[in-house]
Design a protein around this motif. Structure first.
Motif, PDB file in Angstrom:
ATOM      1  N   VAL A  56       0.843  -1.199   0.000  1.00 28.35           N
ATOM      2  CA  VAL A  56       0.000   0.000   0.000  1.00 28.35           C
ATOM      3  C   VAL A  56       0.878   1.248   0.000  1.00 28.35           C
ATOM      4  CG1 VAL A  56      -1.688   1.333   1.324  1.00 28.35           C
ATOM      5  CG2 VAL A  56      -2.000  -1.126   1.027  1.00 28.35           C
ATOM      6  N   ARG A  57       1.962   1.237   0.781  1.00 33.48           N
ATOM      7  CA  ARG A  57       2.879   2.378   0.781  1.00 33.48           C
ATOM      8  C   ARG A  57       3.527   2.561  -0.595  1.00 33.48           C
ATOM      9  NH1 ARG A  57       3.667   0.678   6.071  1.00 33.48           N
ATOM     10  NH2 ARG A  57       5.471  -0.610   5.615  1.00 33.48           N
ATOM     11  N   GLU A  58       3.853   1.438  -1.259  1.00 30.17           N
ATOM     12  CA  GLU A  58       4.400   1.521  -2.611  1.00 30.17           C
ATOM     13  C   GLU A  58       3.387   2.159  -3.557  1.00 30.17           C
ATOM     14  OE1 GLU A  58       6.453  -1.856  -4.442  1.00 30.17           O
ATOM     15  OE2 GLU A  58       6.520  -2.754  -2.438  1.00 30.17           O
ATOM     16  N   LEU A  59       2.111   1.787  -3.396  1.00 31.03           N
ATOM     17  CA  LEU A  59       1.064   2.371  -4.233  1.00 31.03           C
ATOM     18  C   LEU A  59       0.971   3.880  -4.023  1.00 31.03           C
ATOM     19  CD1 LEU A  59      -1.864  -0.200  -4.034  1.00 31.03           C
ATOM     20  CD2 LEU A  59      -0.582   0.479  -6.065  1.00 31.03           C
ATOM     21  N   VAL A  60       1.101   4.323  -2.793  1.00 33.65           N
ATOM     22  CA  VAL A  60       1.054   5.763  -2.503  1.00 33.65           C
ATOM     23  C   VAL A  60       2.218   6.466  -3.202  1.00 33.65           C
ATOM     24  CG1 VAL A  60       1.300   7.471  -0.655  1.00 33.65           C
ATOM     25  CG2 VAL A  60      -0.200   5.501  -0.342  1.00 33.65           C
ATOM     26  N   ARG A  61       3.398   5.867  -3.143  1.00 29.49           N
ATOM     27  CA  ARG A  61       4.567   6.456  -3.804  1.00 29.49           C
ATOM     28  C   ARG A  61       4.371   6.526  -5.318  1.00 29.49           C
ATOM     29  NH1 ARG A  61       8.259   4.580  -6.748  1.00 29.49           N
ATOM     30  NH2 ARG A  61       7.851   2.415  -6.264  1.00 29.49           N
ATOM     31  N   VAL A  62       3.911   5.431  -5.915  1.00 30.27           N
ATOM     32  CA  VAL A  62       3.708   5.391  -7.362  1.00 30.27           C
ATOM     33  C   VAL A  62       2.614   6.377  -7.769  1.00 30.27           C
ATOM     34  CG1 VAL A  62       2.947   3.926  -9.278  1.00 30.27           C
ATOM     35  CG2 VAL A  62       4.570   3.041  -7.605  1.00 30.27           C
ATOM     36  N   ASN A  63       1.572   6.483  -6.958  1.00 29.31           N
ATOM     37  CA  ASN A  63       0.510   7.436  -7.255  1.00 29.31           C
ATOM     38  C   ASN A  63       1.055   8.870  -7.258  1.00 29.31           C
ATOM     39  OD1 ASN A  63      -2.308   8.070  -7.727  1.00 29.31           O
ATOM     40  ND2 ASN A  63      -2.309   8.904  -5.658  1.00 29.31           N
ATOM     41  N   GLY A  64       1.950   9.184  -6.335  1.00 29.22           N
ATOM     42  CA  GLY A  64       2.590  10.497  -6.311  1.00 29.22           C
ATOM     43  C   GLY A  64       3.416  10.741  -7.570  1.00 29.22           C
ATOM     44  N   ASP A  65       4.139   9.691  -8.000  1.00 25.82           N
ATOM     45  CA  ASP A  65       4.921   9.801  -9.239  1.00 25.82           C
ATOM     46  C   ASP A  65       4.012  10.110 -10.422  1.00 25.82           C
ATOM     47  OD1 ASP A  65       7.172   9.168  -7.772  1.00 25.82           O
ATOM     48  OD2 ASP A  65       7.309   7.093  -8.505  1.00 25.82           O
ATOM     49  N   THR A  87      10.666  19.194 -26.116  1.00 24.69           N
ATOM     50  CA  THR A  87      10.549  18.771 -27.511  1.00 24.69           C
ATOM     51  C   THR A  87       9.512  17.659 -27.602  1.00 24.69           C
ATOM     52  OG1 THR A  87      12.230  17.064 -27.273  1.00 24.69           O
ATOM     53  CG2 THR A  87      13.005  19.287 -27.880  1.00 24.69           C
ATOM     54  N   PRO A  88       9.040  17.357 -28.806  1.00 30.24           N
ATOM     55  CA  PRO A  88       8.122  16.208 -28.950  1.00 30.24           C
ATOM     56  C   PRO A  88       8.729  14.915 -28.394  1.00 30.24           C
ATOM     57  CG  PRO A  88       8.049  17.546 -30.914  1.00 30.24           C
ATOM     58  CD  PRO A  88       9.168  18.100 -30.046  1.00 30.24           C
ATOM     59  N   ALA A  89      10.046  14.757 -28.543  1.00 27.14           N
ATOM     60  CA  ALA A  89      10.705  13.549 -28.015  1.00 27.14           C
ATOM     61  C   ALA A  89      10.606  13.510 -26.492  1.00 27.14           C
ATOM     62  CB  ALA A  89      12.164  13.514 -28.453  1.00 27.14           C
ATOM     63  N   THR A  90      10.697  14.673 -25.845  1.00 28.68           N
ATOM     64  CA  THR A  90      10.577  14.745 -24.385  1.00 28.68           C
ATOM     65  C   THR A  90       9.166  14.346 -23.959  1.00 28.68           C
ATOM     66  OG1 THR A  90      12.200  16.526 -24.322  1.00 28.68           O
ATOM     67  CG2 THR A  90      10.828  16.247 -22.375  1.00 28.68           C
ATOM     68  N   ILE A  91       8.171  14.827 -24.690  1.00 30.50           N
ATOM     69  CA  ILE A  91       6.776  14.497 -24.368  1.00 30.50           C
ATOM     70  C   ILE A  91       6.519  13.012 -24.589  1.00 30.50           C
ATOM     71  CG2 ILE A  91       4.363  14.938 -24.959  1.00 30.50           C
ATOM     72  CD1 ILE A  91       5.904  17.183 -23.401  1.00 30.50           C
ATOM     73  N   ILE A  92       7.062  12.450 -25.654  1.00 31.62           N
ATOM     74  CA  ILE A  92       6.900  11.013 -25.899  1.00 31.62           C
ATOM     75  C   ILE A  92       7.554  10.219 -24.775  1.00 31.62           C
ATOM     76  CG2 ILE A  92       7.608   9.117 -27.418  1.00 31.62           C
ATOM     77  CD1 ILE A  92       7.119  11.082 -29.779  1.00 31.62           C
ATOM     78  N   ALA A  93       8.718  10.669 -24.312  1.00 29.23           N
ATOM     79  CA  ALA A  93       9.389   9.999 -23.189  1.00 29.23           C
ATOM     80  C   ALA A  93       8.550  10.121 -21.921  1.00 29.23           C
ATOM     81  CB  ALA A  93      10.778  10.593 -22.971  1.00 29.23           C
ATOM     82  N   LEU A  94       7.944  11.293 -21.704  1.00 28.55           N
ATOM     83  CA  LEU A  94       7.087  11.500 -20.538  1.00 28.55           C
ATOM     84  C   LEU A  94       5.879  10.568 -20.578  1.00 28.55           C
ATOM     85  CD1 LEU A  94       6.289  13.113 -17.989  1.00 28.55           C
ATOM     86  CD2 LEU A  94       5.220  14.785 -19.512  1.00 28.55           C
ATOM     87  N   LEU A  95       5.251  10.476 -21.753  1.00 24.39           N
ATOM     88  CA  LEU A  95       4.094   9.575 -21.896  1.00 24.39           C
ATOM     89  C   LEU A  95       4.503   8.123 -21.668  1.00 24.39           C
ATOM     90  CD1 LEU A  95       2.327  11.237 -24.956  1.00 24.39           C
ATOM     91  CD2 LEU A  95       1.533  11.213 -22.580  1.00 24.39           C
ATOM     92  N   SER A  96       5.697   7.763 -22.139  1.00 19.95           N
ATOM     93  CA  SER A  96       6.201   6.404 -21.922  1.00 19.95           C
ATOM     94  C   SER A  96       6.424   6.146 -20.434  1.00 19.95           C
ATOM     95  CB  SER A  96       7.504   6.226 -22.694  1.00 19.95           C
ATOM     96  OG  SER A  96       8.053   4.963 -22.443  1.00 19.95           O
ATOM     97  N   LYS A  97       6.966   7.162 -19.730  1.00 31.22           N
ATOM     98  CA  LYS A  97       7.198   7.028 -18.282  1.00 31.22           C
ATOM     99  C   LYS A  97       5.862   6.889 -17.541  1.00 31.22           C
ATOM    100  CE  LYS A  97       9.605   7.338 -14.448  1.00 31.22           C
ATOM    101  NZ  LYS A  97      10.312   6.189 -13.925  1.00 31.22           N
ATOM    102  N   ILE A  98       4.852   7.648 -17.962  1.00 29.88           N
ATOM    103  CA  ILE A  98       3.526   7.537 -17.341  1.00 29.88           C
ATOM    104  C   ILE A  98       2.970   6.129 -17.537  1.00 29.88           C
ATOM    105  CG2 ILE A  98       1.105   8.279 -17.525  1.00 29.88           C
ATOM    106  CD1 ILE A  98       2.177  11.137 -18.048  1.00 29.88           C
TER     107      ILE A  98
END
Length: 119
Positions: A56-65, A87-98
């Motif tokens: 549950v604590r891990e879920l809270v951390r991931v939810n914050g991320d 840049t578009p590449a930065t946004i694509i990387a952000l979407l991938s991280k999400i």
């Protein structure tokens, strides 16, 4: 003919009302009936609760991320000056991280809510 639990005589357990309440509370917390809880404990098996506090604590951390990543995306979508250099590449990387973070959250949730057969 194979014997079944319901077809055999039960074992009676005498206890005080407060003891019974405690047993029923512990059984409910583990997601079991009082009968299943007592049988499991009586046979020497460890009772595993439905929710794992560490997970549950891990879920809270991931939810914050996810919240922080979503905030960055929102800034970019609103053309905020602070993210003008994205840049578009930065946004694509952000979407991938999400997406990766959502997958991590799903795996943790599966570990938190244990299938009934694994309790």
């Amino acid at each position: 003919m194979t014997a079944t639990r319901k077809g055999t005589p039960p074992i009676k357990v005498y206890c005080l009302p407060d003891e019974r309440a405690e047993i029923e509370s512990l059984a409910a917390a583990s997601g079991n009936s009082a009968s299943t809880y007592l049988r499991t404990v009586g046979l020497g098996y460890q009772i595993r609760g439905i929710v794992d506090a560490v997970k549950v604590r891990e879920l809270v951390r991931v939810n914050g991320d996810l919240g922080r990543l979503g905030g960055l995306l929102k800034l970019w979508l609103t053309n905020d000056a602070r993210v003008a250099s994205f840049t578009p590449a930065t946004i694509i990387a952000l979407l991938s991280k999400i997406e990766a973070t959502q997958d991590q959250m799903s795996r943790i949730m599966e570990a938190v809510v244990q299938p009934r057969g694994e309790r």
